[in-house]
Design a protein around this motif. Structure first.
Motif, PDB file in Angstrom:
ATOM      1  N   LEU A 230       0.791  -1.144   0.061  1.00 24.51           N
ATOM      2  CA  LEU A 230       0.064  -0.106   0.025  1.00 24.51           C
ATOM      3  C   LEU A 230       0.916   1.188  -0.098  1.00 24.51           C
ATOM      4  O   LEU A 230       1.350   1.657   0.949  1.00 24.51           O
ATOM      5  CB  LEU A 230      -0.783  -0.100   1.238  1.00 24.51           C
ATOM      6  N   PRO A 231       1.348   1.881  -1.097  1.00 22.17           N
ATOM      7  CA  PRO A 231       2.038   2.853  -1.210  1.00 22.17           C
ATOM      8  C   PRO A 231       1.522   4.239  -0.426  1.00 22.17           C
ATOM      9  O   PRO A 231       0.557   4.313  -0.315  1.00 22.17           O
ATOM     10  CB  PRO A 231       2.217   3.155  -2.827  1.00 22.17           C
ATOM     11  N   GLY A 232       2.802   4.803   0.182  1.00 23.70           N
ATOM     12  CA  GLY A 232       2.306   6.035   1.006  1.00 23.70           C
ATOM     13  C   GLY A 232       2.048   5.754   2.302  1.00 23.70           C
ATOM     14  O   GLY A 232       1.740   6.762   3.058  1.00 23.70           O
ATOM     15  N   LEU A 233       1.963   4.453   2.870  1.00 23.42           N
ATOM     16  CA  LEU A 233       1.409   4.281   4.026  1.00 23.42           C
ATOM     17  C   LEU A 233       2.479   3.705   5.106  1.00 23.42           C
ATOM     18  O   LEU A 233       2.252   3.425   6.238  1.00 23.42           O
ATOM     19  CB  LEU A 233       0.042   3.339   4.086  1.00 23.42           C
ATOM     20  N   GLY A 234       3.768   3.655   4.533  1.00 20.46           N
ATOM     21  CA  GLY A 234       4.654   3.029   5.494  1.00 20.46           C
ATOM     22  C   GLY A 234       4.906   3.722   6.970  1.00 20.46           C
ATOM     23  O   GLY A 234       4.881   2.990   7.749  1.00 20.46           O
ATOM     24  N   ASN A 245       5.795  -7.787   0.079  1.00 22.89           N
ATOM     25  CA  ASN A 245       6.934  -7.992   0.370  1.00 22.89           C
ATOM     26  C   ASN A 245       7.111  -9.096   1.524  1.00 22.89           C
ATOM     27  O   ASN A 245       7.841 -10.222   1.340  1.00 22.89           O
ATOM     28  CB  ASN A 245       7.837  -6.947   0.906  1.00 22.89           C
ATOM     29  N   HIS A 246       6.362  -8.881   2.542  1.00 28.30           N
ATOM     30  CA  HIS A 246       6.241  -9.823   3.571  1.00 28.30           C
ATOM     31  C   HIS A 246       5.776 -11.122   3.404  1.00 28.30           C
ATOM     32  O   HIS A 246       6.264 -12.181   3.881  1.00 28.30           O
ATOM     33  CB  HIS A 246       5.388  -9.072   4.978  1.00 28.30           C
ATOM     34  N   HIS A 247       4.750 -11.238   2.510  1.00 26.71           N
ATOM     35  CA  HIS A 247       4.271 -12.723   2.096  1.00 26.71           C
ATOM     36  C   HIS A 247       5.352 -13.415   1.312  1.00 26.71           C
ATOM     37  O   HIS A 247       5.639 -14.562   1.610  1.00 26.71           O
ATOM     38  CB  HIS A 247       2.991 -12.568   1.171  1.00 26.71           C
ATOM     39  N   ILE A 255      10.724  -5.102   6.043  1.00 28.95           N
ATOM     40  CA  ILE A 255       9.581  -5.528   5.227  1.00 28.95           C
ATOM     41  C   ILE A 255       9.554  -4.219   4.085  1.00 28.95           C
ATOM     42  O   ILE A 255       9.239  -4.714   2.943  1.00 28.95           O
ATOM     43  CB  ILE A 255       8.096  -5.406   5.929  1.00 28.95           C
ATOM     44  N   GLY A 256       9.969  -3.081   4.343  1.00 27.97           N
ATOM     45  CA  GLY A 256      10.105  -2.164   3.279  1.00 27.97           C
ATOM     46  C   GLY A 256      11.424  -2.554   2.412  1.00 27.97           C
ATOM     47  O   GLY A 256      12.547  -1.733   2.846  1.00 27.97           O
ATOM     48  N   LEU A 257      11.353  -3.324   1.513  1.00 27.35           N
ATOM     49  CA  LEU A 257      12.577  -3.676   1.005  1.00 27.35           C
ATOM     50  C   LEU A 257      12.967  -3.001  -0.269  1.00 27.35           C
ATOM     51  O   LEU A 257      14.153  -2.782  -0.610  1.00 27.35           O
ATOM     52  CB  LEU A 257      12.089  -5.242   0.550  1.00 27.35           C
ATOM     53  N   GLN A 258      11.941  -2.206  -1.067  1.00 27.66           N
ATOM     54  CA  GLN A 258      12.486  -1.304  -1.967  1.00 27.66           C
ATOM     55  C   GLN A 258      12.935   0.175  -1.497  1.00 27.66           C
ATOM     56  O   GLN A 258      12.487   0.560  -0.732  1.00 27.66           O
ATOM     57  CB  GLN A 258      11.593  -1.424  -3.020  1.00 27.66           C
ATOM     58  N   LYS A 259      13.568   0.752  -2.425  1.00 30.31           N
ATOM     59  CA  LYS A 259      13.643   2.095  -2.205  1.00 30.31           C
ATOM     60  C   LYS A 259      12.389   3.060  -2.005  1.00 30.31           C
ATOM     61  O   LYS A 259      11.466   2.764  -2.676  1.00 30.31           O
ATOM     62  CB  LYS A 259      14.518   2.680  -3.424  1.00 30.31           C
ATOM     63  N   ASP A 263      10.086   1.972   6.683  1.00 36.70           N
ATOM     64  CA  ASP A 263       9.482   0.668   7.518  1.00 36.70           C
ATOM     65  C   ASP A 263      10.064   1.097   8.894  1.00 36.70           C
ATOM     66  O   ASP A 263      11.101   0.816   9.311  1.00 36.70           O
ATOM     67  CB  ASP A 263      10.229  -0.296   6.956  1.00 36.70           C
ATOM     68  N   PRO A 264       9.265   1.852   9.802  1.00 37.73           N
ATOM     69  CA  PRO A 264       9.539   2.275  11.117  1.00 37.73           C
ATOM     70  C   PRO A 264      10.079   1.139  11.988  1.00 37.73           C
ATOM     71  O   PRO A 264      10.870   1.255  12.882  1.00 37.73           O
ATOM     72  CB  PRO A 264       8.330   3.166  11.534  1.00 37.73           C
ATOM     73  N   ALA A 265       9.234   0.030  11.957  1.00 33.99           N
ATOM     74  CA  ALA A 265       9.476  -0.780  12.856  1.00 33.99           C
ATOM     75  C   ALA A 265      10.961  -1.449  12.605  1.00 33.99           C
ATOM     76  O   ALA A 265      11.590  -1.922  13.362  1.00 33.99           O
ATOM     77  CB  ALA A 265       8.310  -2.018  12.898  1.00 33.99           C
ATOM     78  N   TRP A 266      11.221  -1.470  11.399  1.00 34.19           N
ATOM     79  CA  TRP A 266      12.708  -2.072  11.023  1.00 34.19           C
ATOM     80  C   TRP A 266      13.802  -0.973  11.495  1.00 34.19           C
ATOM     81  O   TRP A 266      14.841  -1.401  12.034  1.00 34.19           O
ATOM     82  CB  TRP A 266      12.873  -2.187   9.544  1.00 34.19           C
ATOM     83  N   TYR A 267      13.329   0.163  11.516  1.00 36.82           N
ATOM     84  CA  TYR A 267      14.357   1.122  12.141  1.00 36.82           C
ATOM     85  C   TYR A 267      14.472   1.048  13.670  1.00 36.82           C
ATOM     86  O   TYR A 267      15.619   1.091  14.241  1.00 36.82           O
ATOM     87  CB  TYR A 267      13.993   2.862  11.918  1.00 36.82           C
ATOM     88  N   PHE A 268      13.425   0.610  14.377  1.00 39.27           N
ATOM     89  CA  PHE A 268      13.493   0.358  15.732  1.00 39.27           C
ATOM     90  C   PHE A 268      14.475  -1.207  15.993  1.00 39.27           C
ATOM     91  O   PHE A 268      15.135  -0.990  16.891  1.00 39.27           O
ATOM     92  CB  PHE A 268      12.132   0.035  16.225  1.00 39.27           C
TER      93      PHE A 268
END
Length: 298
Positions: A230-234, A245-247, A255-259, A263-268
């Protein structure tokens, strides 16, 4: 990276046979929270309380649900030192959806069903939004031929997680007492009733739209349900909106694999790793191990 845990034994099971039935405790919990929020939120609104509600809701979902319960506990995309793991899962319980065992069961049954060649609309989210959200907030699926689900001993035999599972609803009462002394009844209403309602509604809304085909690069072979990005909702969804990506790569902590895929949870998780509190960080598997996937452009 850790080996994935296979909790579902699907021998003889069928994800399409069964009925949607009311789950009375689930109904009373979710609808009770929602009705209470609708009645009392307008009467107790203030800007300060609203800001507090936004911060509590966002960070409990990001830290407790996305990073803690979803990526760490369910998918085992990374490990934490034991006390950090317990703190993250406890924050996930405070979100108000379920206990740790319940979250695993809800997630794993849905994920298993979606990866079969066919499944019931309860799992595929193919009904209209309002019917689906009603099902998810008030009902359970009663299988004719159910799979069995087995929790790994790490969680099943741990007294702390057993306690959380048996008491998860009551932790909102503890929060209510704390909020009352900090900010009186307005903070109780917005910190418990509104926060839990928005967390649950928001979670299932993103789940619904992420599982109705839309933008995404990857197709999982043989799966009856293909996920969408869902673009724009990261930022708003702490990265969970990149569900295509996650599936494709459930083993990846990111989970936010592309440029440009925020992905805030990944930053955490990266902060935890930098501090030495997280390790064995999962990445997308090597291209030679992607026989279950093909790109949608191919």
């Amino acid at each position: 990276m850790m080996e994935p845990v296979h909790r579902i034994n699907s021998h003889g099971a069928d994800p399409s046979l069964g009925k949607v039935k009311y789950d009375i405790p689930k109904f009373l919990w979710n609808i009770g929270m929602l009705v209470g929020a609708l009645i009392f939120a307008p009467l107790t609104f203030s800007l300060n309380v609203f800001i507090g509600f936004v911060l509590m809701t966002y960070f409990s979902l990001l830290i407790g649900h996305s990073a803690g319960m979803h990526r760490m506990m369910i998918h085992k995309t990374y490990e934490c030192v034991p006390w950090v793991e317990k703190v993250l899962i406890y924050i996930g319980v405070l979100v108000g959806m379920s206990g740790p065992y319940g979250i695993i069961k809800i997630h794993d049954l849905r994920d298993w069903a979606q990866r079969q060649s066919h499944c019931h609309d309860f799992f595929s989210h193919k009904q209209n939004y309002f019917k689906d959200i009603w099902w998810q907030l008030t009902c359970k699926f009663e299988f004719e031929k159910p799979p069995t689900i087995s929790l790994e001993a790490k969680y099943a035999d741990d007294p702390f997680y057993q306690w959380l599972e048996s008491s998860w609803r009551y932790h909102q009462l503890v929060l209510a007492v704390v909020f009352y002394y900090i900010g009186d009844w307005p903070l109780v209403v917005w910190g418990v009733l509104v926060r839990v309602s928005i967390s649950v509604l928001g979670h299932w809304s993103i789940t619904y739209f992420c599982h109705n085909p839309g933008p995404g690069n990857w197709h999982v072979k043989g799966a009856s349900v293909q996920a969408s990005n869902l673009p724009g909702l990261g930022l708003l969804t702490y990265g969970e909106c990149w569900h295509n990506n996650h599936h494709a790569f459930p083993e990846s902590a990111c989970i936010g694999l592309q440029k440009g895929q925020v992905d805030p949870a990944w930053y955490f998780i990266k902060i935890l790793a930098f501090l030495g509190l997280a390790y064995n960080i999962g990445k997308p598997r090597h291209e030679k191990l992607r026989d279950d996937l093909y790109t949608r452009s191919s």
